[in-house]
Design an enzyme around this catalytic site. Sequence first.
Site, mmCIF file in Angstrom:
data_model
loop_
_atom_site.group_PDB
_atom_site.id
_atom_site.type_symbol
_atom_site.label_atom_id
_atom_site.label_comp_id
_atom_site.label_asym_id
_atom_site.label_seq_id
_atom_site.Cartn_x
_atom_site.Cartn_y
_atom_site.Cartn_z
ATOM 1 C CG ASP A 36 2.660 -1.512 -0.486
ATOM 2 O OD1 ASP A 36 3.627 -1.823 -0.994
ATOM 3 O OD2 ASP A 36 2.142 -1.783 0.786
ATOM 4 C CE LYS A 90 4.295 -2.918 6.889
ATOM 5 N NZ LYS A 90 3.832 -3.846 6.012
ATOM 6 C CB SER A 134 -3.296 0.756 3.700
ATOM 7 O OG SER A 134 -2.937 -0.250 2.542
ATOM 8 C CE LYS A 183 0.362 0.772 1.724
ATOM 9 N NZ LYS A 183 1.526 0.569 2.821
ATOM 10 N N GLY A 204 1.946 -0.494 8.836
ATOM 11 C CA GLY A 204 1.075 -1.562 9.599
ATOM 12 C C GLY A 204 0.735 -3.138 9.232
ATOM 13 C CD GLU A 246 4.613 0.665 1.275
ATOM 14 O OE1 GLU A 246 3.852 1.437 1.349
ATOM 15 O OE2 GLU A 246 4.628 -0.468 2.217
ATOM 16 C CE LYS A 276 -1.219 -2.911 0.721
ATOM 17 N NZ LYS A 276 0.149 -3.214 1.006
ATOM 18 C CG ASP A 317 6.607 -2.797 3.707
ATOM 19 O OD1 ASP A 317 7.042 -3.566 4.727
ATOM 20 O OD2 ASP A 317 5.362 -2.860 3.656
HETATM 21 O O1 OSB Z 1 2.582 -3.895 2.572
HETATM 22 O O2 OSB Z 1 2.066 -2.429 4.090
HETATM 23 C C1 OSB Z 1 1.826 -3.432 3.616
HETATM 24 C C2 OSB Z 1 -0.957 -5.060 5.483
HETATM 25 C C3 OSB Z 1 -0.480 -6.167 5.931
HETATM 26 C C4 OSB Z 1 0.614 -6.467 5.096
HETATM 27 C C5 OSB Z 1 1.280 -5.847 4.457
HETATM 28 C C6 OSB Z 1 0.886 -4.363 4.332
HETATM 29 C C7 OSB Z 1 -0.264 -4.099 4.804
HETATM 30 C C8 OSB Z 1 -0.971 -2.692 4.845
HETATM 31 C C9 OSB Z 1 -2.020 -2.376 5.844
HETATM 32 O O3 OSB Z 1 -0.692 -1.879 3.791
HETATM 33 C C10 OSB Z 1 -1.598 -1.298 6.602
HETATM 34 C C11 OSB Z 1 -2.322 -1.167 7.857
HETATM 35 O O4 OSB Z 1 -2.151 -1.681 8.787
HETATM 36 O O5 OSB Z 1 -3.052 -0.180 8.005
HETATM 37 MG MG MG Z 2 4.039 -2.202 1.974
#
Ligand code: OSB
Ligand code: MG
Length: 371
Positions: free
Chosen positions: A188, A262, A135, A161, A290, A213, A163, A238
């Site tokens: 995401d 999650k 991510s 992925k 995650g 996402e 953001k 999510d």
């Molecule tokens: O939206 O998936 C998410 C990390 C903290 C809070 C929300 C998210 C995330 C990540 C990190 O995208 C994913 C990872 O742990 O590798």
């Molecule tokens: Mg997410």
Amino acid sequence: MKIDRIELSLLRLPYVHFFETSFGRAYDRTFILVRVEADGLVGWGECVAEERPLYSGETTETSWHIMRDFLVPLLFEKKITGPEEFYRAASVYRGNRMAKAGLELALWDLKAKAAGLPLSQLYGGTRAEIEAGVSCGIEDSLPDLVARVGAYLDQGYRRIKIKIKPGWDVAACRAVRDRYPDIMLQVDANGAYSLKDMEALIALDDFRLLLIEQPFAPYDLWDHAKLQKKLKTPLCLDESVLSLDTVRAAIEMGSCRIVNIKVGRVGGIVESMAIHDLCRESGLPVWCGGMLESGIGRAHNLHLASLPNFSLPHDLSASRRYYREDIIDPFIELSGPGTIRVPDGPGIGVNPVASRIAKATVRREEFRGLP
Ligand code: OSB
Ligand code: MG
């Protein structure tokens, strides 16, 4: 089995590289480690609530309060030792799923260690290796983003992925796609969009994304359903996915075609497995999200991701993607191009390192039941 002692520790670990989402930029992570002792065995859990209520309404402090004042007393008063029993008893309290999951995970680790089995086997996992993914946060510039994606691909990751947020979306996808036309790519938004942004979201349909996402707010299953009708790309929820019931509603409404599970957000493994099973019966693939967990939370995620319907690559990366000094031994590493092996020792199958945990600990409290 009788639980003798429970310890909560608040840890702060600096990231290798800052992590920026539509919520803002973070340089480190604060989280609660849960350590439960019973019959000479030790079970570990991680509570993924963050310092500020951005991703979720829970925080490290609300979780500490709920565990200390409600969940730990419940465990001792009812002499609970098993994770399923804990899940049922804790369901009298509303919400606070991350707090519940932190404790439930430690009880699962204990149960697996008592049985001498890896957690994945206890869960009915069917994979020895899972598909890893990275991510990537929002960067200062598009060239920085492309360079970072390139570095992860060089390390062997095969699914990326990125953001997104309004203003960092179409151009970010174009920059990455132009340089890497064939990689598995997804985005995401962490709920940063609303219906007035339809145009930018529909423009994302052109980048052959695996999924989009959580574009809209967590409570907003209805607008996700409206958007999904306009897109070829599958939507994935999510933040919206808080329980089995929200998943059932989302499926019935057509709010998504993929679900991110999650364990913290849904309140534990029992709920995660129920969501996994419902999605499997309904023909929706799931993957493991995650929360930038330490090695302890991530080891738990690896076991969960070994279940059969976790069939898309996960937000599960190697220790060094997140932290210079992860608190487990050995570190989690890529086992092949884009894969991570599920630990095969008893329980979580990785060893917490006391000295590194002590170094990262900012507060600690212990609880004992009546003799
Ligand atoms: O939206 O998936 C998410 C990390 C903290 C809070 C929300 C998210 C995330 C990540 C990190 O995208 C994913 C990872 O742990 O590798
Ligand atoms: Mg997410």
